[in-house]
Each structure stands twice: as structure tokens, then as C-alpha cells.
Design a protein around this motif. Structure first.
Motif, PDB file in Angstrom:
ATOM      1  N   ASP A 248       1.259  -1.407  -0.415  1.00 29.66           N
ATOM      2  CA  ASP A 248       0.294  -0.058   0.288  1.00 29.66           C
ATOM      3  C   ASP A 248       1.138   1.041   0.252  1.00 29.66           C
ATOM      4  O   ASP A 248       0.669   2.381  -1.192  1.00 29.66           O
ATOM      5  CB  ASP A 248      -0.813  -0.035   0.813  1.00 29.66           C
ATOM      6  N   GLU A 251       2.479   1.114  -3.266  1.00 28.16           N
ATOM      7  CA  GLU A 251       0.919   2.054  -4.184  1.00 28.16           C
ATOM      8  C   GLU A 251       1.216   3.544  -4.629  1.00 28.16           C
ATOM      9  O   GLU A 251       0.797   4.142  -5.065  1.00 28.16           O
ATOM     10  CB  GLU A 251      -0.073   1.616  -4.196  1.00 28.16           C
ATOM     11  N   THR A 252       1.028   4.016  -3.055  1.00 26.19           N
ATOM     12  CA  THR A 252       0.926   5.455  -3.257  1.00 26.19           C
ATOM     13  C   THR A 252       2.515   5.879  -3.034  1.00 26.19           C
ATOM     14  O   THR A 252       1.961   7.360  -4.042  1.00 26.19           O
ATOM     15  CB  THR A 252       0.612   5.998  -1.251  1.00 26.19           C
ATOM     16  N   SER A 283       1.869  -2.201  -9.383  1.00 27.52           N
ATOM     17  CA  SER A 283       1.317  -0.619  -9.823  1.00 27.52           C
ATOM     18  C   SER A 283       1.203  -0.314 -10.733  1.00 27.52           C
ATOM     19  O   SER A 283       1.201   1.345 -10.461  1.00 27.52           O
ATOM     20  CB  SER A 283       2.695  -0.339  -7.996  1.00 27.52           C
TER      21      SER A 283
END
Length: 441
Positions: A248, A251-252, A283
Motif C-alpha cells: 500500500d 502504491e501511494t 502498481s
């Protein structure tokens, strides 16, 4: 200005709108690519016949601690903890400006010899302005294109980056030399306090510089959230390794335009963790490549590309077998992608997308000729795969900004024996400061 017409070769442009490989002629005018076509009429240009060769964009080694060149192979059996103890705990303080100069000179010449035309020189042993100037002079003397990523030895998490040095370098040789740009090699959120990390990243943003930081082997520290809250992640942010970052977070960061550089051979060998190639690909991004430290691994970027490709394929094959119970029908990653990691993605990571990484009109004439007639490459049925399979002996010629740095398989530099002697003396003296055993730093 000099004009050179390169003809007869298969050309891999790495441009998105062109075939993987094609027979093209390239006209170099001064430091730029002036024309690219099947046939070019260029009166008065010097003609170089590269029949049987493959021309590619110059490779981009996005992460190399070039200053460690004199310690080649000394840490081949070190773990990451031993490397930090012996090199950063026992050795770095004994570097003189002369050590920095010869390490960068010899290391940059070796990169050219291996087909690298641009290096991200992660110089985190700048003990003084004299050390910085000597390191920069080594790069300039070698004739390589470089982003000098100014860094310091590891220090207290609350000590900010020395901005007076950044500004001094911006007003000095970086401003005056076309092949050199400046960036900041920061301790970053993993090794600085949140307040210091924010201040350092903000300083880089205010100056429009690439800021790059190490991260490996651990969950994100509070500094990561502080930088995200301050809106300081962007296209000029480069994360080296990235192992340990959850998907996560990756991805950010990818959504913010952050680039990643993996150093697969060293990451796998020393214990940084698993390269984040797969997480990046899932991603919608891709890694750039570095060779990291010649203290432990060779400096050949094509080797890094092959290792990264094979490692990710291995993980994907294993995942496919666990899911389906059988072998995969198609490869998950291609040779063309791996070559892009060593060219296009490297340029992106160093903020040089508009200059290098592709062969296109208007781009800098950073080119590499690979002799595909050699026994280890012939017949070259797949030009892209042939490039990945090439070794140093196949790198016939290297051009940086329209100037030849290597021709006929030999570097065009004088005094190589003296360079090697000075490098040996530097390395032997520095190694005397390393104890046979030591506690992890």
C-alpha cells in the motif's frame, strides 16, 4: 561542431513509438542526435560503419557508491551488518580527498567501459568541501555524465543535511559543466527524525533537485508519514531498495510519481531483502537499476538487469505453480522491460528523461555499440536479448554527449596504469583500518 554518421547497425531506440530493433542510421551533430532514418545524406560528416553491431542508448546506473571503488571485492562475503560495521563504522573516516578522487575517477572509467554513460553517484562520504570537490573532479576527469548525489556519513537523526554545501556546489562546478547535475543523498525518513526528514526534503524541493534515500529491511518509520502529510513525495523523489515497504505504501508513492532504484545482486546477497520489482510492476511502475557497491559486487549494469529479470521471473513462476499447479505458458517479464530498467527508467530516476535513456532526435548523443559478431553473441536472433547477454568484452564503443570515450574495445583515456596504481595504494591503506571482526553497527 563535429558531425558523425553511424551506419550499418541494428538500433534499439527504446522510444515507445518504434520497433524493438531496426536498421537505422544516426547522425550526431555536436552533443545531440540530429537525425535518425533508414538513410541519411550527411555531406562532410565522419562516417562510422557499425555493421554487425547493435546500437543502444547509453546505460544509466542509477545508484552507485563510486567512492568505494578502491575497496573492490573486500566485502564480497560481508552481510549488510558487517558492511555497515567495517566500512561505515571503521573505514569511512580515514578517507582523504585523494581517496575520493581516485575512487570516483577509476569507478567512472569502469562504468564507461561497461557501457554506462550516466551514473547516479551516491556520494555519502563527503567529510568536507575538499572531499566533495575531489569526488566531483574524478567524475569530470573520467568524462562520464553524472548526477552527483551529495551525502554525508551516517549521523544523528536530528542533524539536517548541510545546505551550505549544496548551495556552494550549485554555484560551482555543477553550474559550469554540461555533464554534471546535483542531487541530495539524504538519510531520509528511515534514518532521520520526522522533523529533519521534512526539512531536508523541503530544501531539495525548493532547489528543484532530485532527493534520494535508502530504505531496506523494515516497516516505514514515522518520518514517512510526516513526508506524506507535508506533500513532499513527487517525481524528484527516488527511493533506493525499498525492500520492507508494504504494497500500500508502494502504491501511494507510485501514485505520487516517486521512482525506485533496485540493486538486485547486492540486495539478494547482503540481506537487504527481496527486490521490490514485482510490487512496482503490479502498481503500474517499474524499477531503475544500480550496482550499489563494488566493495561487494561487480559494477556491470547488464549483469544487474539479468539478475533482476531472472529473480522476478522465478518469483512469478513459483507463484503460478502454487496457484495453478503447473508451469506458466508465457513469461511474466520480458527482456525489453529489463533493458528499459537500465535505460529509460534510470533516466527517469535521475531527473534526466529529457536528455538520455532513448535514441531520439534532440536527445543527447549517449550511445553504446555492442559487437554482436562475437562468438558469445552470434547469431543475434533477438537483438534485445543479445544486448542483455552482452559482457564487457562486447562493449566496442561508447559515446557520451557526442564524444567517444571508448573505441575498438578500448577506453580512450591516458594514464590508466597510473590510475590503477593509485587505486591499489588507496585501497590497501584504507583496508588497514578494518578489523577482522566487529559487532554489527
Amino acid at each position: 561542431m563535429s558531425r558523425v554518421l553511424l551506419r550499418g547497425a541494428q538500433v534499439i531506440t527504446m522510444a515507445p513509438d518504434r520497433p524493438d530493433a531496426e536498421h537505422l542510421e544516426i547522425l550526431v551533430d555536436g552533443d545531440r542526435i540530429a537525425a535518425l532514418d533508414e538513410s541519411i545524406d550527411a555531406p562532410h560528416a565522419e562516417v562510422v560503419d557499425f555493421s554487425g553491431r547493435i546500437l543502444i542508448p547509453g546505460l544509466v546506473n542509477a545508484h552507485l557508491h563510486t567512492w568505494q571503488t578502491a575497496l573492490r571485492s573486500a566485502g564480497a562475503d560481508w552481510t549488510l551488518a558487517q558492511y555497515l560495521t567495517h566500512l561505515h563504522g571503521e573505514c569511512v573516516g580515514h578517507y582523504t580527498p585523494a581517496d575520493m578522487h581516485i575512487g570516483n575517477l577509476a569507478g567512472a572509467l569502469n562504468q564507461i567501459n561497461c557501457g554506462t554513460t550516466t551514473v547516479g553517484d551516491w556520494c555519502h562520504n563527503v567529510l568536507s568541501p575538499e572531499h566533495a570537490d575531489a569526488a566531483v573532479e574524478g567524475l569530470l576527469q573520467a568524462g562520464i555524465r553524472a548526477v552527483f548525489l551529495h551525502g554525508t556519513p551516517y549521523r544523528s537523526p536530528d542533524i539536517p543535511h548541510p545546505l551550505t554545501e549544496i548551495d556552494r556546489l550549485l554555484d560551482g562546478p555543477v553550474r559550469d559543466h554540461a555533464l554534471l547535475t546535483l542531487g541530495m543523498a539524504l538519510q531520509g525518513p528511515q534514518y532521520s527524525s520526522p522533523e529533519t526528514a521534512v526539512a531536508d526534503f523541503q530544501a531539495g524541493a525548493e532547489r528543484g533537485l532530485v532527493v534520494t534515500t535508502h530504505q531496506s529491511g523494515g516497516e516505514p518509520s514515522p518520518g514517512w508519514e510526516a513526508l506524506r502529510s507535508a506533500g513532499l513525495f513527487g517525481p524528484l523523489t527516488n527511493i533506493v531498495h525499498g525492500s520492507g515497504l508494504p504494497d500500500d505504501w508502494i502504491e501511494t508513492l507510485v501514485e505520487a510519481g516517486v521512482t525506485f532504484t533496485i540493486t538486485p545482486e547486492n540486495e539478494l546477497g547482503q540481506g537487504h531483502g527481496t527486490p521490490v520489482t514485482g510490487s512496482l510492476l503490479r502498481s503500474g511502475a517499474a524499477p531503475s537499476l544500480g550496482t550499489d557497491i563494488e566493495t561487494a559486487v561487480p559494477g556491470n549494469l547488464l549483469t544487474a538487469a539479468r539478475i533482476a529479470l531472472a529473480h522476478q521471473r522465478s518469483l512469478d513462476h513459483a507463484r503460478h505453480r502454487q496457484t495453478t499447479g503447473t508451469y506458466a505458458d508465457t513469461p511474466s517479464v520480458t527482456a525489453k522491460q529489463a533493458l528499459a530498467w537500465a535505460t529509460v527508467e534510470g533516466a527517469k530516476a535521475l531527473g534526466l528523461t529529457d536528455r538520455v535513456g532513448r535514441i531520439q532526435v534532440g536527445m543527447q548523443a549517449d550511445l553504446v555499440a555492442i559487437d554482436a559478431r562475437a562468438l558469445n553473441l552470434w547469431p543475434a536472433h533477438d537483438p534485445v536479448a543479445t544486448v542483455l547477454h552482452a559482457d564487457i568484452a562486447n562493449i566496442e564503443a561508447v559515446m557520451v554527449a557526442g564524444s567517444w570515450r571508448k573505441r575498438d574495445h578500448a577506453l580512450l583515456t591516458t594514464g590508466l596504469d597510473e590510475v590503477k596504481d593509485e587505486l591499489r595504494v588507496s585501497g590497501q591503506r584504507l583496508l588497514r583500518n578494518i578489523r577482522p571482526t566487529g559487532s554489527p553497527a
